[in-house]
Design a protein around this motif. Sequence first.
Motif, short mmCIF file in Angstrom:
data_model
loop_
_atom_site.label_atom_id
_atom_site.label_comp_id
_atom_site.label_asym_id
_atom_site.label_seq_id
_atom_site.Cartn_x
_atom_site.Cartn_y
_atom_site.Cartn_z
N TYR A 1 4.58 -2.57 -1.24
CA TYR A 1 3.63 -3.13 -0.69
C TYR A 1 2.72 -1.67 -0.54
O TYR A 1 1.18 -1.63 -0.58
N TRP B 1 5.94 -12.39 6.41
CA TRP B 1 7.56 -12.58 6.15
C TRP B 1 7.38 -13.78 5.65
O TRP B 1 7.10 -14.92 7.33
N HIS C 1 0.18 -5.28 -1.59
CA HIS C 1 1.21 -6.67 -1.78
C HIS C 1 0.97 -6.79 -0.49
O HIS C 1 1.62 -6.21 0.32
N ARG C 2 1.12 -8.22 0.41
CA ARG C 2 1.92 -8.05 1.72
C ARG C 2 2.51 -9.51 2.17
O ARG C 2 2.64 -9.75 2.68
N ARG C 3 2.95 -10.50 1.39
CA ARG C 3 3.52 -11.74 1.26
C ARG C 3 4.82 -11.64 0.86
O ARG C 3 4.95 -11.37 -1.38
N ASP D 1 2.40 -5.40 8.97
CA ASP D 1 1.32 -6.60 8.99
C ASP D 1 1.82 -7.10 7.27
O ASP D 1 1.30 -7.90 6.48
N ILE D 2 3.50 -6.84 7.44
CA ILE D 2 3.55 -7.91 6.10
C ILE D 2 3.48 -9.66 6.47
O ILE D 2 4.24 -9.45 7.54
#
Length: 229
Positions: A49, A67, A53-55, A64-65
């Motif tokens: 994170y 998911w 990376h966010r996904r 703001d993940i």
Amino acid sequence: MASVDAVKALRSVLQRVHQAAERSGRRGDDVRVVAVGKTKPISLIRQLYDAGHRRFGENYLPQDIIWHFIGHLQSNKAKSLLAAVPNLAVVEGVDNQKIANHLDRAVASIKREPLRVLVQVNTSGETSKSGVDPSGCVELVKHVKMGCPNLEFSGLMTIGMADYSSTPENFKTLSNCKVEVCKAIGMALDQCQLSMGMSGDFEQAIELGSTSVRIGSTIFGPREYAKKR
């Protein structure tokens, strides 16, 4: 050191994804990478994170993940899942009308925005795998589209074989389902996501049309389960 290695592994995966996408005639940015850190410590996931990376396939991190819930979901767990994870973006695993209906009612009850879902298709024919039979794919998608106003149909997904790999035939089956579904509901092909491919086969999946790959062990190392006594 392990978390630093995970960041390096992620960068390597992203490079391979870009190369595979280019071989399929697309841009690397056209393919999503979902980092699946099941059984891994939060600190390791946090490192990815922090690297941007966010996904993820988790719900441990900030709002703001993006998911993704991956795989079969029991219908009686739909409401508790949505209540516990307000930043749930996608459910990759709607495999029957019952779970679609439960998710639809759960979304309505908590008054959140429509939930994006992918219909899970059993492309390998294994009885141990969840997923609608390819022959029933169009019917289930139509139910989601017309009978579940609080769900947004976004595409199709499939799980690999028992060793978490798959075959060209499995991927081609899902691609064929995509063509049939889009024709049946009047959806543009490029608007229908294909979530297929994991650590052992994601490059081949991308070359055969995948728009979202789920990468776990290649980034995080083998899963670590508690030993049964």
